[in-house]
Scaffold this motif. Sequence first.
Motif, PDB file in Angstrom:
ATOM      1  N   PRO A 125      48.454  34.163  45.636  1.00  0.00           N
ATOM      2  CA  PRO A 125      49.129  35.772  46.151  1.00  0.00           C
ATOM      3  C   PRO A 125      50.189  35.654  47.509  1.00  0.00           C
ATOM      4  O   PRO A 125      50.891  36.217  47.296  1.00  0.00           O
ATOM      5  CB  PRO A 125      48.502  37.251  46.416  1.00  0.00           C
ATOM      6  CG  PRO A 125      47.598  36.720  45.609  1.00  0.00           C
ATOM      7  CD  PRO A 125      47.612  35.136  45.777  1.00  0.00           C
ATOM      8  N   LEU A 157      50.670  40.483  41.736  1.00  0.00           N
ATOM      9  CA  LEU A 157      49.608  40.063  40.194  1.00  0.00           C
ATOM     10  C   LEU A 157      49.701  39.546  39.026  1.00  0.00           C
ATOM     11  O   LEU A 157      49.247  38.670  38.878  1.00  0.00           O
ATOM     12  CB  LEU A 157      49.475  42.046  39.936  1.00  0.00           C
ATOM     13  CG  LEU A 157      49.249  42.268  40.582  1.00  0.00           C
ATOM     14  CD1 LEU A 157      48.891  43.959  40.917  1.00  0.00           C
ATOM     15  CD2 LEU A 157      47.110  42.395  41.185  1.00  0.00           C
ATOM     16  N   THR A 170      53.801  43.298  45.075  1.00  0.00           N
ATOM     17  CA  THR A 170      52.554  43.734  44.625  1.00  0.00           C
ATOM     18  C   THR A 170      53.050  43.756  43.210  1.00  0.00           C
ATOM     19  O   THR A 170      51.432  42.258  42.718  1.00  0.00           O
ATOM     20  CB  THR A 170      51.399  45.235  44.806  1.00  0.00           C
ATOM     21  OG1 THR A 170      52.439  44.939  46.572  1.00  0.00           O
ATOM     22  CG2 THR A 170      50.753  44.987  44.112  1.00  0.00           C
ATOM     23  N   HIS A 178      49.416  35.490  40.208  1.00  0.00           N
ATOM     24  CA  HIS A 178      48.059  35.297  40.559  1.00  0.00           C
ATOM     25  C   HIS A 178      47.133  35.542  39.506  1.00  0.00           C
ATOM     26  O   HIS A 178      46.805  33.817  39.600  1.00  0.00           O
ATOM     27  CB  HIS A 178      47.266  35.934  41.697  1.00  0.00           C
ATOM     28  CG  HIS A 178      45.795  35.806  41.720  1.00  0.00           C
ATOM     29  ND1 HIS A 178      45.379  34.003  42.322  1.00  0.00           N
ATOM     30  CD2 HIS A 178      45.024  36.550  41.017  1.00  0.00           C
ATOM     31  CE1 HIS A 178      43.981  34.302  42.409  1.00  0.00           C
ATOM     32  NE2 HIS A 178      43.983  36.154  41.758  1.00  0.00           N
ATOM     33  N   TYR A 179      47.505  36.457  38.210  1.00  0.00           N
ATOM     34  CA  TYR A 179      47.210  36.062  37.251  1.00  0.00           C
ATOM     35  C   TYR A 179      47.281  35.400  36.060  1.00  0.00           C
ATOM     36  O   TYR A 179      46.951  34.995  35.038  1.00  0.00           O
ATOM     37  CB  TYR A 179      46.348  37.881  37.155  1.00  0.00           C
ATOM     38  CG  TYR A 179      45.498  38.060  38.082  1.00  0.00           C
ATOM     39  CD1 TYR A 179      43.978  37.935  37.815  1.00  0.00           C
ATOM     40  CD2 TYR A 179      45.719  39.675  38.550  1.00  0.00           C
ATOM     41  CE1 TYR A 179      42.942  38.703  38.939  1.00  0.00           C
ATOM     42  CE2 TYR A 179      44.578  40.126  39.841  1.00  0.00           C
ATOM     43  CZ  TYR A 179      43.739  39.665  39.553  1.00  0.00           C
ATOM     44  OH  TYR A 179      42.855  39.977  40.371  1.00  0.00           O
TER      45      TYR A 179
END
Length: 273
Positions: A131, A121, A117, A124-125
């Motif tokens: 994701p 993150l 996870t 993605h960011y």
Amino acid sequence: MAAEQLSATDYIVHHLTHWRLQTDGFWSGFHLDTFWFSLILGFVFVGLFGYVARKATSGVPGRLQNFVELIVEMVDSQIKDAFHGKSKVIGPLSLTIFVWVFLMNSMDFLPVDLLPTIAQLIGHYGFGMDPHHVYLRVVPTADVNLTFAMSLSVLLVIIGFSIKAKGVVGWIKELLTKPFHAEGLVMSIILAPVNLVFQAIELLAKPISLSLRLFGNMYAGELIFILIALLPFWAQWVLGAPWAIFHILIVTLQAFVFMMLTIVYLSLAVEDH
């Protein structure tokens, strides 16, 4: 990634997919997650044991020094019982194998979704990635590529120990005259190919057994943790906690078995049969 965001099949497949190089050809099969986690854990081992060695005291030792000394004494006792030759390499090699494999196996104790996870993150960011296309497997020893690489390294060490103990000529002679020894030049020549085949099978069986035993146990453990993560939250604790406790034994035992088999194989390599 939460388990409920995907179907059960997609969730399992996603967790069993490696982070690979985005390229074609040979290097497309290079698993970046296996490489980086094993490398980082190797540095953790070297840094921790190096720190304890520098801070070691002959007075009242601390808990960390006691723990490290306990591991070193355990490995040393196993070497004295199983290794019948003399070598300055066998001690550091055995200690490295046990601790490094243990650390890599122990990554299985982290929550299944924790590091994947975090990777999603960041992807993605930080890099604008989808994701669902960010993959991460955190248990290096659940990758057959790593276990085979380690076992092949052990095979090279076995050959090196044999050549050092018997010489190149003596090692080649053993390959051609064992296990079936014959009197007379003609019979020796006839049996030489047969002996070579048997010796090759014996040599190849060692890395295969080493790698598949470790891989199979850790892959199964990882898969069970993934399946438990698919259950409702309350059921995860009911089944996950006992399995995690039992898995402590598996993680430690597999590291110990890999180390012990390496010691035994090296002992056989230096013996004059």
